[in-house]
Design a protein around this motif. Structure first.
Motif, PDB file in Angstrom:
ATOM      1  N   ASN A 128       0.841  -1.190   0.000  1.00 56.78           N
ATOM      2  CA  ASN A 128       0.000   0.000   0.000  1.00 56.78           C
ATOM      3  C   ASN A 128       0.880   1.245   0.000  1.00 56.78           C
ATOM      4  O   ASN A 128       1.845   1.337   0.764  1.00 56.78           O
ATOM      5  CB  ASN A 128      -0.900  -0.017   1.238  1.00 56.78           C
ATOM      6  CG  ASN A 128      -1.763   1.224   1.348  1.00 56.78           C
ATOM      7  OD1 ASN A 128      -1.353   2.202   1.965  1.00 56.78           O
ATOM      8  ND2 ASN A 128      -2.949   1.179   0.749  1.00 56.78           N
ATOM      9  N   GLU A 129       0.535   2.214  -0.861  1.00 55.23           N
ATOM     10  CA  GLU A 129       1.418   3.371  -1.038  1.00 55.23           C
ATOM     11  C   GLU A 129       1.608   4.148   0.259  1.00 55.23           C
ATOM     12  O   GLU A 129       2.719   4.576   0.576  1.00 55.23           O
ATOM     13  CB  GLU A 129       0.851   4.282  -2.122  1.00 55.23           C
ATOM     14  CG  GLU A 129       0.926   3.685  -3.514  1.00 55.23           C
ATOM     15  CD  GLU A 129       0.501   4.682  -4.580  1.00 55.23           C
ATOM     16  OE1 GLU A 129       0.256   5.855  -4.215  1.00 55.23           O
ATOM     17  OE2 GLU A 129       0.419   4.294  -5.756  1.00 55.23           O
ATOM     18  N   ASP A 130       0.528   4.364   1.026  1.00 53.49           N
ATOM     19  CA  ASP A 130       0.640   5.121   2.269  1.00 53.49           C
ATOM     20  C   ASP A 130       1.514   4.377   3.279  1.00 53.49           C
ATOM     21  O   ASP A 130       2.362   4.985   3.951  1.00 53.49           O
ATOM     22  CB  ASP A 130      -0.744   5.377   2.860  1.00 53.49           C
ATOM     23  CG  ASP A 130      -1.585   6.297   1.980  1.00 53.49           C
ATOM     24  OD1 ASP A 130      -0.973   7.086   1.212  1.00 53.49           O
ATOM     25  OD2 ASP A 130      -2.828   6.229   2.058  1.00 53.49           O
ATOM     26  N   ALA A 176       5.175   4.468   2.123  1.00 59.09           N
ATOM     27  CA  ALA A 176       5.793   5.771   2.380  1.00 59.09           C
ATOM     28  C   ALA A 176       6.116   5.935   3.860  1.00 59.09           C
ATOM     29  O   ALA A 176       7.182   6.451   4.227  1.00 59.09           O
ATOM     30  CB  ALA A 176       4.871   6.888   1.898  1.00 59.09           C
ATOM     31  N   PHE A 177       5.199   5.469   4.748  1.00 63.32           N
ATOM     32  CA  PHE A 177       5.427   5.611   6.190  1.00 63.32           C
ATOM     33  C   PHE A 177       6.603   4.744   6.634  1.00 63.32           C
ATOM     34  O   PHE A 177       7.455   5.183   7.429  1.00 63.32           O
ATOM     35  CB  PHE A 177       4.152   5.210   6.942  1.00 63.32           C
ATOM     36  CG  PHE A 177       4.248   5.447   8.422  1.00 63.32           C
ATOM     37  CD1 PHE A 177       4.052   6.717   8.954  1.00 63.32           C
ATOM     38  CD2 PHE A 177       4.549   4.404   9.283  1.00 63.32           C
ATOM     39  CE1 PHE A 177       4.146   6.933  10.320  1.00 63.32           C
ATOM     40  CE2 PHE A 177       4.644   4.617  10.655  1.00 63.32           C
ATOM     41  CZ  PHE A 177       4.436   5.894  11.171  1.00 63.32           C
ATOM     42  N   GLN A 212       2.464   3.548  13.800  1.00 64.47           N
ATOM     43  CA  GLN A 212       2.455   4.913  14.321  1.00 64.47           C
ATOM     44  C   GLN A 212       2.561   4.914  15.833  1.00 64.47           C
ATOM     45  O   GLN A 212       3.270   5.746  16.423  1.00 64.47           O
ATOM     46  CB  GLN A 212       1.181   5.634  13.874  1.00 64.47           C
ATOM     47  CG  GLN A 212       1.174   6.025  12.395  1.00 64.47           C
ATOM     48  CD  GLN A 212      -0.162   6.567  11.952  1.00 64.47           C
ATOM     49  OE1 GLN A 212      -1.179   6.401  12.637  1.00 64.47           O
ATOM     50  NE2 GLN A 212      -0.179   7.201  10.771  1.00 64.47           N
ATOM     51  N   LEU A 257      -0.750   0.705   9.826  1.00 65.92           N
ATOM     52  CA  LEU A 257      -0.344   2.089  10.067  1.00 65.92           C
ATOM     53  C   LEU A 257      -0.561   2.473  11.522  1.00 65.92           C
ATOM     54  O   LEU A 257       0.283   3.136  12.146  1.00 65.92           O
ATOM     55  CB  LEU A 257      -1.122   3.036   9.153  1.00 65.92           C
ATOM     56  CG  LEU A 257      -0.524   3.295   7.776  1.00 65.92           C
ATOM     57  CD1 LEU A 257      -1.482   4.128   6.926  1.00 65.92           C
ATOM     58  CD2 LEU A 257       0.816   4.006   7.896  1.00 65.92           C
TER      59      LEU A 257
END
Length: 463
Positions: A208-210, A213-214, A277, A273
């Motif tokens: 997944n792109e998000d 990136a994270f 996080q 995520l």
């Protein structure tokens, strides 16, 4: 008995099994040969899985309370940051993986050769006959670990595309060291190609792109297949029971790593995520503190280097001044010695000149005296006596009587004995008519020279 307990303890530390009775049974089945038991355990995935399953079945505690140092959040609430310390007691393993001595060690990591060598360091690697196995000399090369990592990255990109976490193409220990150097956490993904949930998890979640990136921004990512050596041993050390398996770890001290979080089974991008996080937020103080401490160390090192440089510069300046002072002192001493030498030479020259002058004067005085004595006494006036008057260049006049038979040489001796002339080269000259009585007339008598009964002569200095 102590030897048995030591072997059980080391077998637990290496395999990650928590049940000492199960470890004792495995060792007993191998006739308490620690090296053989560990070799079979690490080289047989099925046996390792069975041992883990058996341990889980016989354990009296729930999975959240296993005695591994795993700390979970309060019941009913969201799980807190998990800390699971995995210790490697063999300091040589990190050296075989390209890390500096003292770097973080981890679980069952090297092949039996490294393990046997480590056991040999503590005296536990003897075989049945007290001899080391020939296979114990084989080490896991850095190139093998890198090759496995490169193969995993290539296969993952081929199967799931280029939008993926930036998995580093290096061994786990090097990746851990990289995360430590960059003050980031290490994101670990254990890939099980045969698990039915793996393709969907990789395509929809891990790529997944998000999420990509994270992960790329906040972590150093490392992945490995459980079919490969490192991936399999990682799954044993982290006790991966479900796949897909992700974990977040960081370097600890004393050859240990800290397991901060693990995610087992399929997860959505949002769930991953949220987990990552939370890990970043809860571990931020540790990373910031490590970065600050490292910066302080660098500042202290830089300050010490600057102080050392300033000290060296001051020392060099002092040494240069001291050299200059010594050189100036030596120059002055040389000049003083040269001046003293010249003074002595001049003094000796003056003394020598004075001595020579005195000697010459003494010689002249002696010659005058001899010439004066050679003249004899001055005769009284008479017909055979000649009256001679001599005028000197200074105007001084001298008179004396001589026998008329006296030669002109006696006149010259008389003039010399007076010491009135500073030169020896002169002539006696008469006027009216002018006659020079030179060397060719010295043997003539005064009478024969026409100077009798009286003569008036003056001295003419030769040029």
């Amino acid at each position: 008995m102590g030897d048995v307990a030591d072997k059980v303890a080391y077998f637990q530390a290496i395999t990650g099994l928590d049940d000492p009775d199960l470890c004792a049974e495995i060792l007993s089945a191998h006739n308490w040969d620690l090296e053989l038991a560990l070799s079979n355990f690490t080289s047989n995935p099925r046996a390792a899985a069975d041992a883990n399953a058996s341990e889980a079945t016989t354990s009296r505690t729930s999975p959240e309370q296993v005695e591994t140092g795993l700390v979970v959040g309060a019941a009913g609430g969201p799980p807190g940051l998990a800390w699971k310390i995995v210790t490697l007691p063999f300091s040589i393993i990190s050296g075989s993986l390209g890390l500096v001595s003292g770097a973080v060690g981890f679980g069952v990591w090297a092949v039996s050769g490294v393990l046997s060598y480590g056991l040999g360091m503590i005296g536990l690697n003897s075989g049945r006959n007290g001899e080391s196995s020939s296979s114990s000399t084989r080490l896991l090369s850095v190139s093998a670990a890198v090759s496995e990592a490169m193969d995993f990255v290539a296969c993952f990109k081929r199967d799931f595309g280029s939008i993926m976490p930036n998995f580093v193409a290096e061994g786990f220990m090097d990746a851990l060291q990289r995360s430590r150097n960059e003050y980031k956490l290490l994101f670990v993904y254990l890939h099980s190609p045969d698990h039915p949930d793996t393709p969907v998890f990789c395509e929809r979640t891990l790529c997944n792109e998000d999420l990509v990136a994270f992960i790329n921004e906040n972590f150093v990512a490392w992945g490995g297949s459980i079919r490969a050596s490192e991936g399999f041993k990682m799954s044993n050390s982290l006790k991966a029971s479900r796949f897909p398996f992700c974990a977040v770890v960081m370097a600890a001290t004393n050859q240990r790593i800290a397991l901060l979080q693990q995610a087992e089974g399929p997860k959505s991008p949002g769930e991953m995520l949220t987990v990552l996080q939370r890990v970043i937020e809860e571990s931020a103080p540790v990373l910031v503190s490590a970065r600050v401490e490292a910066e302080e160390r660098r500042n202290n090192i830089r300050l010490r280097e600057e102080q050392d440089a300033a000290y060296r510069a001051a020392l060099e300046a002092d040494q240069a001044r001291e050299r200059q002072r010594i050189e100036e002192q030596e120059r002055l001493e040389r000049e003083a010695a040269e001046a003293e030498r010249k003074r002595k030479e001049e003094e000796e020259a003056r003394e020598r000149a004075a001595r020579e002058a005195a000697e010459r004067e003494a010689a002249l005085v002696k010659v005058r005296q001899e010439k004066l004595l050679s003249l004899g006494p001055e005769p009284e006036k008479g017909p055979d006596v000649t009256q001679v008057l001599v005028r000197f260049p200074t105007g001084e006049r001298k008179e004396r009587r001589f026998h008329c038979t006296t030669t002109l040489q006696s006149l010259y001796d008389y003039v010399d004995s007076l010491g009135c002339l500073a030169v020896d080269n002169y002539s006696l000259v008469s006027n009216f008519p002018r006659t020079v009585y030179g060397a060719e007339k010295l043997s003539l008598s005064l009478k024969d020279a026409g100077l009798h009964p009286q003569a008036s002569l003056f001295i003419e200095l030769s040029s």
